[in-house]
Design an enzyme around this catalytic site. Structure first.
Site, PDB file in Angstrom:
ATOM      1  N   TYR A 165       0.426  -1.200   0.416  1.00 20.76           N
ATOM      2  CA  TYR A 165      -0.257   0.198  -0.585  1.00 20.76           C
ATOM      3  C   TYR A 165       1.436   1.210   0.119  1.00 20.76           C
ATOM      4  O   TYR A 165       0.595   2.148  -0.655  1.00 20.76           O
ATOM      5  CB  TYR A 165      -1.368   0.326   1.504  1.00 20.76           C
ATOM      6  CG  TYR A 165      -1.875  -0.711   0.846  1.00 20.76           C
ATOM      7  CD1 TYR A 165      -1.944  -2.393   0.756  1.00 20.76           C
ATOM      8  CD2 TYR A 165      -3.319   0.114   0.896  1.00 20.76           C
ATOM      9  CE1 TYR A 165      -3.179  -2.685   0.588  1.00 20.76           C
ATOM     10  CE2 TYR A 165      -4.458  -0.436   1.094  1.00 20.76           C
ATOM     11  CZ  TYR A 165      -5.257  -1.713   0.612  1.00 20.76           C
ATOM     12  OH  TYR A 165      -5.859  -2.520   0.640  1.00 20.76           O
ATOM     13  N   LYS A 186       2.827 -15.136   3.357  1.00 22.84           N
ATOM     14  CA  LYS A 186       3.553 -16.089   2.430  1.00 22.84           C
ATOM     15  C   LYS A 186       4.496 -15.764   2.468  1.00 22.84           C
ATOM     16  O   LYS A 186       5.396 -15.952   1.452  1.00 22.84           O
ATOM     17  CB  LYS A 186       2.201 -15.151   0.685  1.00 22.84           C
ATOM     18  CG  LYS A 186       2.608 -15.827  -0.157  1.00 22.84           C
ATOM     19  CD  LYS A 186       1.383 -17.112  -0.766  1.00 22.84           C
ATOM     20  CE  LYS A 186       2.228 -17.594  -1.744  1.00 22.84           C
ATOM     21  NZ  LYS A 186       1.024 -19.458  -2.127  1.00 22.84           N
ATOM     22  N   ASP A 218      -3.177 -18.044   1.104  1.00 23.56           N
ATOM     23  CA  ASP A 218      -3.883 -19.384   0.439  1.00 23.56           C
ATOM     24  C   ASP A 218      -5.194 -20.060   1.533  1.00 23.56           C
ATOM     25  O   ASP A 218      -5.667 -20.183   0.903  1.00 23.56           O
ATOM     26  CB  ASP A 218      -3.514 -18.969  -1.189  1.00 23.56           C
ATOM     27  CG  ASP A 218      -2.053 -20.046  -1.039  1.00 23.56           C
ATOM     28  OD1 ASP A 218      -1.607 -20.409   0.811  1.00 23.56           O
ATOM     29  OD2 ASP A 218      -2.181 -21.178  -1.996  1.00 23.56           O
ATOM     30  N   ASP A 222      -6.342  -6.492   4.469  1.00 18.96           N
ATOM     31  CA  ASP A 222      -7.771  -5.861   3.468  1.00 18.96           C
ATOM     32  C   ASP A 222      -8.465  -7.355   2.910  1.00 18.96           C
ATOM     33  O   ASP A 222     -10.074  -7.465   2.908  1.00 18.96           O
ATOM     34  CB  ASP A 222      -7.419  -5.385   2.358  1.00 18.96           C
ATOM     35  CG  ASP A 222      -8.269  -4.483   1.367  1.00 18.96           C
ATOM     36  OD1 ASP A 222      -9.580  -4.052   2.076  1.00 18.96           O
ATOM     37  OD2 ASP A 222      -8.064  -4.598  -0.135  1.00 18.96           O
ATOM     38  N   ASP A 279     -12.902  -8.949   4.510  1.00 18.35           N
ATOM     39  CA  ASP A 279     -13.722  -9.039   3.175  1.00 18.35           C
ATOM     40  C   ASP A 279     -14.136  -9.971   3.334  1.00 18.35           C
ATOM     41  O   ASP A 279     -15.824 -10.882   3.223  1.00 18.35           O
ATOM     42  CB  ASP A 279     -13.352  -8.215   1.396  1.00 18.35           C
ATOM     43  CG  ASP A 279     -14.108  -6.980   1.579  1.00 18.35           C
ATOM     44  OD1 ASP A 279     -12.938  -6.418   2.948  1.00 18.35           O
ATOM     45  OD2 ASP A 279     -13.958  -6.106   0.791  1.00 18.35           O
TER      46      ASP A 279
HETATM   47  C1  IPM Z   1     -10.456  -0.547   3.463  1.00 16.44           C
HETATM   48  C2  IPM Z   1     -10.538  -0.452   2.597  1.00 16.44           C
HETATM   49  C3  IPM Z   1      -9.636   0.635   1.869  1.00 16.44           C
HETATM   50  C4  IPM Z   1      -8.115  -0.120   2.196  1.00 16.44           C
HETATM   51  C5  IPM Z   1     -10.025   1.301   0.628  1.00 16.44           C
HETATM   52  C6  IPM Z   1     -10.959   2.041   0.411  1.00 16.44           C
HETATM   53  C7  IPM Z   1      -8.517   1.985   0.175  1.00 16.44           C
HETATM   54  O1  IPM Z   1     -11.203  -1.249   1.464  1.00 16.44           O
HETATM   55  O2  IPM Z   1     -10.945  -0.653   4.829  1.00 16.44           O
HETATM   56  O3  IPM Z   1     -10.552  -2.194   3.850  1.00 16.44           O
HETATM   57  O4  IPM Z   1      -7.560  -0.772   0.612  1.00 16.44           O
HETATM   58  O5  IPM Z   1      -7.989  -0.470   2.169  1.00 16.44           O
HETATM   59 MN    MN Z   2     -11.356  -3.324   2.156  1.00 13.20          MN
END
Ligand code: IPM
Ligand code: MN
Length: 356
Positions: A142, A189, A221, A245, A249
């Protein structure tokens, strides 16, 4: 207790859900005799429109001066289909994380029993799952050097970690593991990536300071697979920025919906509390967004930044009561939810406030 809270709604449904989170904080202040004062600041697309800058200096100064930040979301579809855009809403978020030194992002994956049916994973696999993710937030691919070469035909992003960066997030995760199930899974990884090899080396070293914690190392993975196969095997998970990240999700589906997941970003100074979901422009302005992630973020704020444990539990309890009463927003409703129990953002917010 006297505290100054900065409300930073950002873009899209960030505006709608943060308004509910703020009302909950207000209610708690009233109920427990605290004095919370509020200010607002711009970030993201909203800030670009107003000032040309996704994180104006004025916003950053306000953040640094406040006792905690309740944040919404950033993003706008206009940039998603324009990879060449030089100024982007997300830059504001990343700059905020870096400038405030928010290196630890805590994402608790807590499943409310009432939502067992809302997930696409079988209830018997899910029941009892309770995971706390520590996502490193100010390093990795990042924040490394990025660019183009060969006349723009080749692109690169450098992933970089220092020993110090890994050590401090690892320590935070171990400390949390000590207060929970004393199990820690470090995700990397290391079979391919050099930063992961450093990561593993450092986590192994820090582990020696916490002999009571059972540590395992998993590749990212395999972790993606195990999260769905057997989420209950995890307690605390610590991982790098990009892996965290993606995995969180995925893990949000264990909790039924992204609309339920709160997060805390902490580090050197002011803590920032935010839903893990994005700005969701597809439902913006319709009044249907689930505000519970923002409300639960407010609960994390009370607990972590202000040390108000009871107040925090009170908020979580109110959310639980609303779910027990059968109320749902669209994202967590299923075919068995009666139509009159499906509420919009403000209405479900009112149900939470009533129970406080
Ligand atoms: C999160 C989001 C952010 C990230 C984006 C919006 C830059 O997906 O906070 O998880 O990737 O960190
Ligand atoms: Mn995210």
């Amino acid at each position: 207790m006297k505290k100054n809270i900065l409300i930073v709604p950002g873009d899209g449904i960030g505006q709608e859900v943060t308004a509910v989170g703020k009302k909950v904080l207000d209610k708690i202040a009233e109920k427990y005799g605290h004095e919370f004062t509020y200010d607002e600041a711009l970030i993201g697309h909203a800030a670009i429109e107003a000032t040309g800058n996704p994180l104006p200096d004025e916003s950053l100064e306000k953040m640094k001066k406040s006792d905690a930040v309740l944040f919404g979301a950033v993003g706008h579809p206009k940039y998603d289909n324009d990879p060449s855009a030089k100024v982007r809403p997300e830059q504001g978020l990343l700059k905020m994380r870096k400038e405030l030194g928010l290196y630890a992002n805590l994402r608790p994956i807590k499943l409310f029993d009432e939502l067992l049916g809302a997930s696409s994973i079988k209830p018997e696999i899910l029941k009892g799952a309770d995971i706390l993710f520590f996502r490193e937030l100010t390093g990795d691919i990042y924040f490394g050097e990025k660019g183009r070469k060969d006349n723009g035909d080749t692109a690169f992003d450098i992933a970089q970690y220092s020993r110090f960066e890994v050590e401090r997030i690892a320590r935070k995760a171990f400390e949390a593991a000590m207060t929970r199930g004393k199990k820690l899974c470090s995700v990397d990884k290391a079979n391919v990536i050099e930063t992961s090899r450093l990561w593993r080396e450092v986590v192994q070293q820090v582990a020696k300071e916490y002999p009571e914690v059972t540590v395992e190392h998993q590749f990212v993975d395999a972790t993606a697979m195990l999260l769905i196969k057997d989420p209950k095997r995890f307690d605390v998970v610590v991982t790098a920025n990009l892996f965290g990240d993606i995995l969180t999700d995925e893990a949000s589906q264990i909790a039924g919906s992204m609309g339920m997941l709160a997060s805390a970003s902490i580090g050197d100074g002011t803590g920032v509390y935010e839903p893990i979901h994005g700005s969701a422009h597809d439902i913006t302005g319709k009044g249907v967004a689930n505000p519970m992630a923002s409300v639960l973020s407010a609960a994390l704020l009370l607990d972590i930044s202000f040390g108000l444990k009871q107040e925090s539990e009170d908020v979580i309890n109110a959310v639980d009561q609303v779910l027990k009463a059968g109320f749902r927003t669209g994202d967590i409703a299923d075919s068995s939810t009666p139509k009159d129990k499906i509420l919009g953002t403000d209405a479900i917010g009112e149900e939470i406030l009533k129970r406080l």
